[in-house]
Design a protein around this motif. Structure first.
Motif, short mmCIF file in Angstrom:
data_model
loop_
_atom_site.label_atom_id
_atom_site.label_comp_id
_atom_site.label_asym_id
_atom_site.label_seq_id
_atom_site.Cartn_x
_atom_site.Cartn_y
_atom_site.Cartn_z
N ASP A 154 45.50 46.09 40.94
CA ASP A 154 45.26 45.44 39.66
C ASP A 154 43.78 45.12 39.49
N ASP B 210 41.53 46.38 36.48
CA ASP B 210 40.90 45.37 35.63
C ASP B 210 39.39 45.62 35.53
N ARG C 281 37.22 46.55 32.17
CA ARG C 281 36.03 45.82 31.71
C ARG C 281 34.85 46.76 31.55
N ASP D 278 40.41 46.95 25.18
CA ASP D 278 41.08 45.75 24.69
C ASP D 278 42.43 45.60 25.40
N THR D 279 43.23 44.63 25.01
CA THR D 279 44.47 44.34 25.72
C THR D 279 45.42 45.52 25.72
N ASP D 280 45.62 46.16 24.56
CA ASP D 280 46.54 47.29 24.48
C ASP D 280 46.02 48.48 25.29
N GLU D 281 44.73 48.73 25.21
CA GLU D 281 44.14 49.85 25.95
C GLU D 281 44.22 49.61 27.45
N HIS D 282 44.02 48.35 27.85
CA HIS D 282 44.11 47.98 29.27
C HIS D 282 45.52 48.24 29.80
N GLU D 283 46.52 47.81 29.05
CA GLU D 283 47.91 48.02 29.48
C GLU D 283 48.25 49.50 29.53
N ARG E 290 47.05 50.90 32.75
CA ARG E 290 47.94 50.55 33.85
C ARG E 290 49.15 51.51 33.89
N LYS F 291 46.95 51.26 20.01
CA LYS F 291 47.00 49.94 19.38
C LYS F 291 48.43 49.61 18.99
#
Length: 285
Positions: free
Chosen positions: A66, A70, A74, A79-84, A87, A225
């Protein structure tokens, strides 16, 4: 191999959009052969070795921690959706893959909710954006030119993504069509990342890439998105210009279905237009 290809394409696309000067990286006027960041630069920003990052981008490292993901997120300014999404693509073994899932069904409680919404346009979409159900006003507002009973027949269900790109009526509903198209594709990519082995989903994507150059271009951009709440100016063929707030939520009994409702500002001309449409729907029943 398909998972490895998705991860490689995604990371390459995300690297390409980050310019060195965006993050204060000095290039000393050198000519660069690739747009955006190089692999070595991403690795340095993420605090990992270049060789490790290259293996990850090639799908040869399925155990990224993780912390590493992470740090890469960075470095690439995800952004949050792209980060998920990163993963999910980096850990394909954690997906629950079903190549031929059964036909999606709408829970009775969700049907009751649709009926109870009454004068609020509402539709239920499946995970591939098939229309699983709609209330009378949802049908009249989003796709009144189609058979109201079509969602009840799995083989005949309209698909909202297909309608946005290939159906002239749906396209004309959105004067700012490009914004709607980007939202639909960005959300569909999140689903494709979670369900890479879904044959019906892959067939839909293949069809749209072939039939719509606009879809193909947006799909190649790899942007993701989640569609949650968006205001759209729409032009309905019966009641004219309407501004609605489209909200997407998850029904209690179906985690992979989406209930979409369209509301308007109280006392606004848009609300009056929806009331007029609701009256027309009642008069034709």
């Amino acid at each position: 191999m398909a998972d490895q290809g998705q991860l490689a394409e995604y990371l390459q696309a995300m690297r390409a959009r980050v310019r060195p000067d965006d993050i204060g990286l000095e290039t000393y006027g050198e000519r660069r052969r690739v747009p955006g960041l190089r692999r070595e630069e991403v690795a340095s920003l993420a605090g990992v070795s270049a060789s490790y990052y290259i293996r990850l981008e090639q799908g040869q490292s399925a155990n990224a921690s993780d912390e590493v993901l992470d740090n890469i997120a960075r470095a690439l300014r995800l952004d949050t959706d792209e980060h998920e999404h990163l993963r999910v693509l980096a850990r394909p073994g954690r997906r629950r893959s079903v190549k031929r899932p059964p036909a999606e069904r709408v829970h009775e409680a969700t049907k009751q909710l649709l009926a109870g919404l009454g004068d609020v346009p509402a539709i239920v979409l499946g995970r591939r954006t098939d229309v699983l159900a709609w209330n009378r006003l949802g049908h009249a507002f989003f796709a009144g030119h189609l058979d109201f009973d079509a969602p009840a027949r799995p083989a005949d269900r309209p698909n909202m993504t297909r309608l946005v790109f290939l159906d002239a009526h749906t396209r004309d509903l959105y004067p700012q069509w490009t914004a709607k198209a980007k939202a639909v594709v960005g959300n569909l990519r999140l689903t494709a990342g979670r369900h890479g082995d879904d044959q019906l989903l892959n067939a839909l994507i293949g069809e749209l890439v072939t039939k719509s150059p606009e879809f193909a271009a947006l799909w190649a951009d790899h942007r993701v998105k989640a569609c949650t709440a968006t205001e759209y100016a729409m032009r309905h063929p019966l009641v004219g210009d309407v501004v609605v707030h489209q909200q997407a939520m998850t029904p209690a009994h179906a985690a992979e279905q989406t209930l979409v409702v369209a509301t308007s500002e109280p006392g606004s001309p848009s609300q009056s237009a929806l009331v007029l449409l609701a009256r027309a729907v009642r008069d034709t029943r």
